[in-house]
Scaffold this active site. Structure first.
Site, PDB file in Angstrom:
ATOM      1  N   TYR A  69     -15.713   7.312   8.712  1.00 27.58           N
ATOM      2  CA  TYR A  69     -16.066   5.923   9.032  1.00 27.58           C
ATOM      3  C   TYR A  69     -17.275   5.441   8.224  1.00 27.58           C
ATOM      4  O   TYR A  69     -17.349   4.270   7.857  1.00 27.58           O
ATOM      5  CB  TYR A  69     -16.272   5.747  10.547  1.00 27.58           C
ATOM      6  CG  TYR A  69     -14.941   5.810  11.269  1.00 27.58           C
ATOM      7  CD1 TYR A  69     -14.126   4.686  11.354  1.00 27.58           C
ATOM      8  CD2 TYR A  69     -14.470   7.006  11.798  1.00 27.58           C
ATOM      9  CE1 TYR A  69     -12.876   4.752  11.967  1.00 27.58           C
ATOM     10  CE2 TYR A  69     -13.227   7.085  12.418  1.00 27.58           C
ATOM     11  CZ  TYR A  69     -12.439   5.949  12.500  1.00 27.58           C
ATOM     12  OH  TYR A  69     -11.196   6.025  13.089  1.00 27.58           O
ATOM     13  N   ASN A 104      -8.662  -6.083  12.453  1.00 29.01           N
ATOM     14  CA  ASN A 104      -9.493  -5.503  11.391  1.00 29.01           C
ATOM     15  C   ASN A 104     -10.902  -5.210  11.896  1.00 29.01           C
ATOM     16  O   ASN A 104     -11.526  -6.050  12.540  1.00 29.01           O
ATOM     17  CB  ASN A 104      -9.549  -6.453  10.191  1.00 29.01           C
ATOM     18  CG  ASN A 104      -8.174  -6.658   9.581  1.00 29.01           C
ATOM     19  OD1 ASN A 104      -7.266  -5.870   9.838  1.00 29.01           O
ATOM     20  ND2 ASN A 104      -8.015  -7.692   8.783  1.00 29.01           N
ATOM     21  N   ASP A 106     -13.247  -4.473   9.724  1.00 30.24           N
ATOM     22  CA  ASP A 106     -14.176  -4.868   8.653  1.00 30.24           C
ATOM     23  C   ASP A 106     -14.863  -6.183   9.036  1.00 30.24           C
ATOM     24  O   ASP A 106     -14.491  -6.829  10.017  1.00 30.24           O
ATOM     25  CB  ASP A 106     -13.442  -4.974   7.303  1.00 30.24           C
ATOM     26  CG  ASP A 106     -12.442  -6.125   7.257  1.00 30.24           C
ATOM     27  OD1 ASP A 106     -12.841  -7.268   7.531  1.00 30.24           O
ATOM     28  OD2 ASP A 106     -11.252  -5.884   6.938  1.00 30.24           O
ATOM     29  N   HIS A 121      -9.946  -4.249  17.834  1.00 27.31           N
ATOM     30  CA  HIS A 121     -10.066  -2.819  17.514  1.00 27.31           C
ATOM     31  C   HIS A 121     -11.496  -2.393  17.246  1.00 27.31           C
ATOM     32  O   HIS A 121     -11.736  -1.330  16.665  1.00 27.31           O
ATOM     33  CB  HIS A 121      -9.161  -2.464  16.318  1.00 27.31           C
ATOM     34  CG  HIS A 121      -7.709  -2.467  16.679  1.00 27.31           C
ATOM     35  ND1 HIS A 121      -6.702  -2.370  15.748  1.00 27.31           N
ATOM     36  CD2 HIS A 121      -7.098  -2.559  17.890  1.00 27.31           C
ATOM     37  CE1 HIS A 121      -5.527  -2.399  16.366  1.00 27.31           C
ATOM     38  NE2 HIS A 121      -5.740  -2.523  17.663  1.00 27.31           N
ATOM     39  N   CYS A 159     -28.380   8.243  27.117  1.00 28.97           N
ATOM     40  CA  CYS A 159     -27.877   9.438  27.799  1.00 28.97           C
ATOM     41  C   CYS A 159     -27.846  10.685  26.908  1.00 28.97           C
ATOM     42  O   CYS A 159     -27.381  11.735  27.339  1.00 28.97           O
ATOM     43  CB  CYS A 159     -26.488   9.169  28.386  1.00 28.97           C
ATOM     44  SG  CYS A 159     -25.196   9.120  27.142  1.00 28.97           S
ATOM     45  N   THR A 197       0.032  -8.090   9.052  1.00 28.94           N
ATOM     46  CA  THR A 197       0.097  -6.929   9.958  1.00 28.94           C
ATOM     47  C   THR A 197       1.529  -6.427  10.073  1.00 28.94           C
ATOM     48  O   THR A 197       2.464  -7.227  10.082  1.00 28.94           O
ATOM     49  CB  THR A 197      -0.465  -7.256  11.361  1.00 28.94           C
ATOM     50  OG1 THR A 197      -0.327  -6.102  12.200  1.00 28.94           O
ATOM     51  CG2 THR A 197       0.232  -8.437  12.018  1.00 28.94           C
TER      52      THR A 197
HETATM   53  P1  OAD Z   1      -0.605  -1.824   8.534  1.00 27.84           P
HETATM   54  O1  OAD Z   1      -1.038  -0.942   7.425  1.00 27.84           O
HETATM   55  O2  OAD Z   1       0.242  -1.229   9.594  1.00 27.84           O
HETATM   56  O3  OAD Z   1       0.185  -3.073   7.954  1.00 27.84           O
HETATM   57  C1  OAD Z   1      -0.364  -3.830   6.901  1.00 27.84           C
HETATM   58  C2  OAD Z   1       0.544  -5.007   6.656  1.00 27.84           C
HETATM   59  O4  OAD Z   1      -0.069  -5.815   5.656  1.00 27.84           O
HETATM   60  C3  OAD Z   1       1.947  -4.645   6.124  1.00 27.84           C
HETATM   61  O5  OAD Z   1       2.923  -5.318   6.895  1.00 27.84           O
HETATM   62  C4  OAD Z   1       1.933  -5.166   4.680  1.00 27.84           C
HETATM   63  O6  OAD Z   1       3.207  -5.642   4.256  1.00 27.84           O
HETATM   64  C5  OAD Z   1       0.941  -6.293   4.795  1.00 27.84           C
HETATM   65  N1  OAD Z   1       0.274  -6.654   3.531  1.00 27.84           N
HETATM   66  C6  OAD Z   1      -0.048  -5.864   2.485  1.00 27.84           C
HETATM   67  N2  OAD Z   1      -0.670  -6.575   1.534  1.00 27.84           N
HETATM   68  C7  OAD Z   1      -0.760  -7.846   2.000  1.00 27.84           C
HETATM   69  C8  OAD Z   1      -1.304  -9.063   1.488  1.00 27.84           C
HETATM   70  N3  OAD Z   1      -1.905  -9.100   0.304  1.00 27.84           N
HETATM   71  N4  OAD Z   1      -1.198 -10.188   2.235  1.00 27.84           N
HETATM   72  C9  OAD Z   1      -0.609 -10.158   3.458  1.00 27.84           C
HETATM   73  N5  OAD Z   1      -0.067  -9.053   3.983  1.00 27.84           N
HETATM   74  C10 OAD Z   1      -0.139  -7.901   3.271  1.00 27.84           C
HETATM   75  O7  OAD Z   1      -1.930  -2.480   9.143  1.00 27.84           O
HETATM   76  P2  OAD Z   1      -2.122  -3.213  10.536  1.00 27.84           P
HETATM   77  O8  OAD Z   1      -0.894  -3.909  10.969  1.00 27.84           O
HETATM   78  O9  OAD Z   1      -3.366  -4.001  10.456  1.00 27.84           O
HETATM   79  O10 OAD Z   1      -5.794   0.464  14.212  1.00 27.84           O
HETATM   80  O11 OAD Z   1      -2.360  -1.970  11.470  1.00 27.84           O
HETATM   81  C11 OAD Z   1      -2.680  -2.172  12.801  1.00 27.84           C
HETATM   82  C12 OAD Z   1      -3.609  -1.089  13.276  1.00 27.84           C
HETATM   83  O12 OAD Z   1      -3.045   0.179  12.970  1.00 27.84           O
HETATM   84  C13 OAD Z   1      -4.955  -1.072  12.591  1.00 27.84           C
HETATM   85  O13 OAD Z   1      -5.874  -1.993  13.155  1.00 27.84           O
HETATM   86  C14 OAD Z   1      -5.403   0.330  12.829  1.00 27.84           C
HETATM   87  C15 OAD Z   1      -4.121   1.059  12.543  1.00 27.84           C
HETATM   88  O14 OAD Z   1      -3.961   2.271  13.192  1.00 27.84           O
HETATM   89  C16 OAD Z   1      -6.880   1.190  14.518  1.00 27.84           C
HETATM   90  O15 OAD Z   1      -7.552   1.757  13.687  1.00 27.84           O
HETATM   91  C17 OAD Z   1      -7.190   1.205  15.970  1.00 27.84           C
END
Ligand code: OAD
Length: 253
Positions: A69, A104, A106, A121, A159, A197
């Site tokens: 991290y 996100n 970030d 998250h 703690c 996402t």
């Molecule tokens: P993923 O990695 O599962 O999905 C990323 C998505 O972004 C995919 O559907 C891609 O097609 C899309 N993508 C890639 N480039 C892009 C762009 N330039 N513009 C728009 N879309 C684009 O990531 P998340 O859905 O965010 O949780 O994942 C959800 C959670 O899973 C995260 O927050 C994290 C992870 O485990 C934790 O860490 C708790």
């Protein structure tokens, strides 16, 4: 149900909307240079989820988790928000009712000027006590420099338990209140914009169902088809850094 593929149609619907909710994921920050999780070269390709994103991983090897991290925090401080983040920040000022629900961790949306954010998250700039409710902001790269053993990991001032990254891990509850406010906003939204996402975790499907049930429109911005694509009304198959500024320009014109 027929899905419409049209940026212009999305802009038309948004132009006459008062209440907008955005559900964002890692794709929003991809073009800033932060890897997504499940795409090729994504974070979960290079790391075992059970080692770095589950409470058990922290118990087994807190040093490995801290390094993972702290390196991500270092990276996010080196990159810049992209045009998609800036467009969302502008949209926030345009609609009377607006909420960005982001998965996100970030800080790029905040750095682009977004203020109405719910971070479901957690936040990579924060650290939390692994036992009690203490939390704080912390410059992890500074800690990383002197991180040689578990003894160097900061301890909670309340703690004395180990401090952990302020990010929700698999199997943990989302921060209190975040789901309630997301669902209640989705229920009155004219439009739910799902951006970058895969929709595989954290309730994107539920938000889409909620908005649709109350007559709202669901729009997806993603270059690829996702788990959520089947439920949306309109798709924009494009990178968010391209689609969001174009949408904004059409909405405000
Ligand atoms: P993923 O990695 O599962 O999905 C990323 C998505 O972004 C995919 O559907 C891609 O097609 C899309 N993508 C890639 N480039 C892009 C762009 N330039 N513009 C728009 N879309 C684009 O990531 P998340 O859905 O965010 O949780 O994942 C959800 C959670 O899973 C995260 O927050 C994290 C992870 O485990 C934790 O860490 C708790």
């Amino acid at each position: 149900m027929t899905i419409v593929h049209s940026l212009e149609r999305s802009a038309e619907v948004l132009k006459y909307s008062k209440s907008v909710i955005v559900f964002a994921g890692a794709g929003l920050s991809a073009e800033s240079g932060l890897p997504t999780f499940r795409d090729q070269g994504g974070l979960w390709e290079g790391h075992r989820v059970e080692d770095v994103a589950e409470p058990g991983g922290f118990t087994r090897d807190p040093l490995l988790v801290w390094r993972f991290y702290a390196e991500r925090q270092t990276r996010q401080l080196q990159v810049q928000p992209n045009a998609g983040h800036f467009a969302l920040a502008q949209m926030e000022t345009h609609f009377p009712d607006f909420l960005l629900v982001t998965q996100n961790v970030d800080n790029l949306s905040e750095r682009a000027g977004s203020q109405k954010i719910v971070k479901i998250h957690g936040d990579l700039m924060e650290v939390w006590c692994s036992l009690c409710s203490w939390k704080s902001r912390l410059d992890m790269p500074v800690v990383l420099e002197s991180l040689r053993s578990v003894d160097d990991i900061p301890r909670c001032p309340k703690c004395a338990e180990l401090v952990r990254p302020g990010v929700v891990w698999f199997g943990e509850m989302l921060p209190p209140g975040t789901i309630d406010v997301s669902l209640s906003t989705a229920a009155k939204a004219d439009v739910l914009l799902i951006v970058g996402t895969s929709g595989l975790v954290s309730g994107g499907y539920g938000l889409a169902e909620t908005t649709k049930a109350s007559g709202g429109t669901v729009v997806e911005i993603n270059p690829a088809e996702t788990y959520l694509s089947g439920i949306v009304d309109i798709c924009i198959r494009s990178a968010s850094s391209v689609a969001l500024p174009k949408l904004l320009a059409l909405i405000v014109s």
